[in-house]
Design a protein around this motif. Structure first.
Motif, PDB file in Angstrom:
ATOM      1  N   TYR A   1       9.093  53.516  43.945  1.00  0.00           N
ATOM      2  CA  TYR A   1       9.135  54.972  44.046  1.00  0.00           C
ATOM      3  C   TYR A   1       9.306  55.594  42.663  1.00  0.00           C
ATOM      4  O   TYR A   1       8.607  56.548  42.309  1.00  0.00           O
ATOM      5  CB  TYR A   1      10.281  55.414  44.962  1.00  0.00           C
ATOM      6  CG  TYR A   1      10.428  56.918  45.028  1.00  0.00           C
ATOM      7  CD1 TYR A   1       9.655  57.669  45.892  1.00  0.00           C
ATOM      8  CD2 TYR A   1      11.318  57.596  44.193  1.00  0.00           C
ATOM      9  CE1 TYR A   1       9.761  59.054  45.950  1.00  0.00           C
ATOM     10  CE2 TYR A   1      11.428  58.979  44.238  1.00  0.00           C
ATOM     11  CZ  TYR A   1      10.654  59.695  45.112  1.00  0.00           C
ATOM     12  OH  TYR A   1      10.752  61.059  45.151  1.00  0.00           O
ATOM     13  N   ARG A   2      10.232  55.058  41.870  1.00  0.00           N
ATOM     14  CA  ARG A   2      10.468  55.621  40.538  1.00  0.00           C
ATOM     15  C   ARG A   2       9.239  55.489  39.648  1.00  0.00           C
ATOM     16  O   ARG A   2       8.909  56.397  38.885  1.00  0.00           O
ATOM     17  CB  ARG A   2      11.686  54.952  39.893  1.00  0.00           C
ATOM     18  CG  ARG A   2      12.992  55.386  40.576  1.00  0.00           C
ATOM     19  CD  ARG A   2      14.204  54.750  39.955  1.00  0.00           C
ATOM     20  NE  ARG A   2      14.204  53.333  40.281  1.00  0.00           N
ATOM     21  CZ  ARG A   2      14.560  52.364  39.439  1.00  0.00           C
ATOM     22  NH1 ARG A   2      14.947  52.645  38.228  1.00  0.00           N
ATOM     23  NH2 ARG A   2      14.535  51.118  39.821  1.00  0.00           N
TER      24      ARG A   2
ATOM     25  N   ARG B   1      15.465  57.609  53.295  1.00  0.00           N
ATOM     26  CA  ARG B   1      15.935  58.291  52.091  1.00  0.00           C
ATOM     27  C   ARG B   1      16.296  57.293  50.995  1.00  0.00           C
ATOM     28  O   ARG B   1      16.162  57.582  49.824  1.00  0.00           O
ATOM     29  CB  ARG B   1      17.134  59.176  52.436  1.00  0.00           C
ATOM     30  CG  ARG B   1      17.512  60.062  51.302  1.00  0.00           C
ATOM     31  CD  ARG B   1      18.153  61.340  51.821  1.00  0.00           C
ATOM     32  NE  ARG B   1      18.429  62.234  50.746  1.00  0.00           N
ATOM     33  CZ  ARG B   1      17.601  63.125  50.259  1.00  0.00           C
ATOM     34  NH1 ARG B   1      16.406  63.243  50.768  1.00  0.00           N
ATOM     35  NH2 ARG B   1      17.932  63.900  49.274  1.00  0.00           N
ATOM     36  N   THR B   2      16.747  56.096  51.356  1.00  0.00           N
ATOM     37  CA  THR B   2      17.091  55.078  50.364  1.00  0.00           C
ATOM     38  C   THR B   2      15.862  54.621  49.587  1.00  0.00           C
ATOM     39  O   THR B   2      16.001  54.059  48.506  1.00  0.00           O
ATOM     40  CB  THR B   2      17.775  53.865  51.024  1.00  0.00           C
ATOM     41  OG1 THR B   2      16.936  53.371  52.071  1.00  0.00           O
ATOM     42  CG2 THR B   2      19.133  54.239  51.587  1.00  0.00           C
ATOM     43  N   ASP B   3      14.671  54.892  50.123  1.00  0.00           N
ATOM     44  CA  ASP B   3      13.442  54.527  49.415  1.00  0.00           C
ATOM     45  C   ASP B   3      13.274  55.322  48.126  1.00  0.00           C
ATOM     46  O   ASP B   3      12.460  54.973  47.273  1.00  0.00           O
ATOM     47  CB  ASP B   3      12.212  54.741  50.301  1.00  0.00           C
ATOM     48  CG  ASP B   3      12.173  53.772  51.467  1.00  0.00           C
ATOM     49  OD1 ASP B   3      12.778  52.687  51.364  1.00  0.00           O
ATOM     50  OD2 ASP B   3      11.540  54.097  52.482  1.00  0.00           O
ATOM     51  N   LEU B   4      14.025  56.419  47.950  1.00  0.00           N
ATOM     52  CA  LEU B   4      13.939  57.248  46.750  1.00  0.00           C
ATOM     53  C   LEU B   4      14.496  56.546  45.516  1.00  0.00           C
ATOM     54  O   LEU B   4      14.313  57.029  44.400  1.00  0.00           O
ATOM     55  CB  LEU B   4      14.692  58.571  46.958  1.00  0.00           C
ATOM     56  CG  LEU B   4      14.132  59.484  48.044  1.00  0.00           C
ATOM     57  CD1 LEU B   4      15.080  60.652  48.282  1.00  0.00           C
ATOM     58  CD2 LEU B   4      12.762  59.983  47.663  1.00  0.00           C
ATOM     59  N   THR B   5      15.180  55.423  45.700  1.00  0.00           N
ATOM     60  CA  THR B   5      15.775  54.724  44.569  1.00  0.00           C
ATOM     61  C   THR B   5      15.056  53.429  44.213  1.00  0.00           C
ATOM     62  O   THR B   5      15.439  52.770  43.261  1.00  0.00           O
ATOM     63  CB  THR B   5      17.258  54.414  44.850  1.00  0.00           C
ATOM     64  OG1 THR B   5      17.341  53.594  46.019  1.00  0.00           O
ATOM     65  CG2 THR B   5      18.054  55.687  45.054  1.00  0.00           C
ATOM     66  N   THR B   6      14.018  53.081  44.944  1.00  0.00           N
ATOM     67  CA  THR B   6      13.326  51.823  44.667  1.00  0.00           C
ATOM     68  C   THR B   6      12.522  51.905  43.369  1.00  0.00           C
ATOM     69  O   THR B   6      12.138  52.988  42.922  1.00  0.00           O
ATOM     70  CB  THR B   6      12.363  51.443  45.813  1.00  0.00           C
ATOM     71  OG1 THR B   6      11.316  52.410  45.873  1.00  0.00           O
ATOM     72  CG2 THR B   6      13.094  51.338  47.147  1.00  0.00           C
ATOM     73  N   TYR B   7      12.279  50.761  42.786  1.00  0.00           N
ATOM     74  CA  TYR B   7      11.486  50.700  41.562  1.00  0.00           C
ATOM     75  C   TYR B   7      10.086  51.248  41.795  1.00  0.00           C
ATOM     76  O   TYR B   7       9.566  51.999  40.968  1.00  0.00           O
ATOM     77  CB  TYR B   7      11.412  49.253  41.059  1.00  0.00           C
ATOM     78  CG  TYR B   7      10.495  49.087  39.878  1.00  0.00           C
ATOM     79  CD1 TYR B   7      10.878  49.547  38.618  1.00  0.00           C
ATOM     80  CD2 TYR B   7       9.254  48.488  40.018  1.00  0.00           C
ATOM     81  CE1 TYR B   7      10.034  49.409  37.525  1.00  0.00           C
ATOM     82  CE2 TYR B   7       8.409  48.349  38.934  1.00  0.00           C
ATOM     83  CZ  TYR B   7       8.801  48.815  37.694  1.00  0.00           C
ATOM     84  OH  TYR B   7       7.960  48.677  36.616  1.00  0.00           O
TER      85      TYR B   7
END
Length: 94
Positions: A12-13, A4-10
């Motif tokens: 992903y964005r 779920r922390t992968d949702l904040t990576t550059y």
């Protein structure tokens, strides 16, 4: 496996922005202006958040400019939204 922390990576964005630029029609109400990525299979149920085949455009941060709904917020982590009309319902007079 993605977390779920992968949702904040550059990365992903950046991928999310490209996805929404290519298609901003909300899969829940059928109106343009979608501003979030909805995961067809929720991340909370084990889906990979980075799997673009599982992504669907939806209204979330900003409500739908046409019907005023927060489509993704109404959906939550369930697979269907009860009472949320789709564009097919509107055209059929439902």
């Amino acid at each position: 496996m993605a977390k779920r922390t992968d949702l904040t990576t550059y990365e992903y964005r950046k991928a999310r922005a490209a996805f929404l630029a290519a298609s901003d029609v909300c899969h829940l109400c059928g109106h343009a202006g979608a501003d979030v990525v909805d995961h067809a299979i929720p991340v909370a149920r084990g889906a990979n958040p980075c799997d673009t085949d599982n992504w669907r455009p939806a209204h979330g941060v900003h409500r739908c400019p046409t019907c005023g709904r927060n489509c993704n917020g109404e959906k939550g982590a369930s697979s269907q939204v009860k009472g949320l009309k789709t564009s097919r319902d509107w055209y059929a007079g439902g």
